[in-house]
Design an enzyme around this catalytic site. Sequence first.
Site, PDB file in Angstrom:
ATOM      1  N   GLU A  10       3.020   1.836   9.754  1.00 36.82           N
ATOM      2  CA  GLU A  10       2.133   1.323   8.698  1.00 36.82           C
ATOM      3  C   GLU A  10       1.747  -0.128   8.977  1.00 36.82           C
ATOM      4  OE1 GLU A  10       0.358   1.740   6.163  1.00 36.82           O
ATOM      5  OE2 GLU A  10       0.901   3.615   5.161  1.00 36.82           O
ATOM      6  N   ARG A  93       9.871   0.396  -4.367  1.00 41.27           N
ATOM      7  CA  ARG A  93       9.839  -0.436  -3.164  1.00 41.27           C
ATOM      8  C   ARG A  93       8.418  -0.944  -2.939  1.00 41.27           C
ATOM      9  NH1 ARG A  93       6.857   1.921   0.805  1.00 41.27           N
ATOM     10  NH2 ARG A  93       7.010   4.161   1.190  1.00 41.27           N
ATOM     11  N   ASN A  95       5.027  -1.560  -0.859  1.00 41.33           N
ATOM     12  CA  ASN A  95       4.229  -0.767   0.066  1.00 41.33           C
ATOM     13  C   ASN A  95       3.248  -1.718   0.770  1.00 41.33           C
ATOM     14  OD1 ASN A  95       3.855   1.883   1.128  1.00 41.33           O
ATOM     15  ND2 ASN A  95       1.928   2.054   0.005  1.00 41.33           N
ATOM     16  N   ASP A 196      -4.918   5.967   2.382  1.00 42.86           N
ATOM     17  CA  ASP A 196      -3.716   5.185   2.660  1.00 42.86           C
ATOM     18  C   ASP A 196      -4.128   3.738   2.966  1.00 42.86           C
ATOM     19  OD1 ASP A 196      -1.186   4.271   3.476  1.00 42.86           O
ATOM     20  OD2 ASP A 196      -0.642   6.196   4.358  1.00 42.86           O
TER      21      ASP A 196
END
Length: 291
Positions: A10, A93, A95, A196
């Site tokens: 990512e 969490r 991102n 995304d």
Amino acid sequence: VVKEKNRMGECPVWEERENALVYVDINSQKVCRWSALTNEVQSVSVDARVGSVALRQCGGYVIALGTRFAFLDWDTQAVTTILELEQDKPNNRFNDGKVDPKGRFFAGTMAEETAPGVQARRQGALYTLFPDHSVIKQLDQVDISNGLDWSLDHRTFFHIDSLAYAVHAFSYDVHTGKIACPKPLYHLEKEEQMPDGMCIDAEGKLWVACIDGGRVIRIDPETGKRIQTVRLPTVRITSCCFGGKDYSEMYVTSAYDGLDETTLAKEPHAGEIFKITGLGVKGIPQNFYAA
């Protein structure tokens, strides 16, 4: 270009000063750096899932891991916590994240899945970390805070909440760093699956990585229309950025977590990082966190 597979690659960032691509593997709890000169990958392990990484003006990186902001010194591998957030949400969490045109780090949170496909809704938020280490909450009740970038004139902020299957545009005040007035910009088609990571090109068009859609798509924010699709050899495409010596190459991260054995056998490139050339458009350099 990067054959070392990532469970959840990512947040690719081109680091011109190192001639390297920096990125995270969220589920392996690693920040990684691939050298375009030597073709080597180095990594630093951290003590929580790390959602995003960005460049610091003074060297090293700012990262968002677990529910905290921190600095990472690459040479010593030291991680220094700046601030803890959301301590009342142990299942959350950080991102995706990115630095704005004035050197502030925007990063958002999400709830982890409690079982495959099972996730508490509207638990996430979007935060801005200022250079003086103060933090403001920009958005609340977000499902999965994801891809983000700014228009070339710095008047619009683009943001993805993945489970809304859409890209939104906000008005953005470059002086204060505040965002307001969200409007839907593009809703993904069924075959594009879920949005995304995202980046902008030098023509002001957005590129969105489609996780489980095996592609990146180019969107014109003026018209809200998709104008290009680039398919990739694996379905879990997670994010994209421009890099290379003149920012004419696109780097695309992917993941193998979430794929069953049958799919993995059919997709030997799952989790690798790809380079797309010949797009005919360049990107713009990344912003540096101003502290």
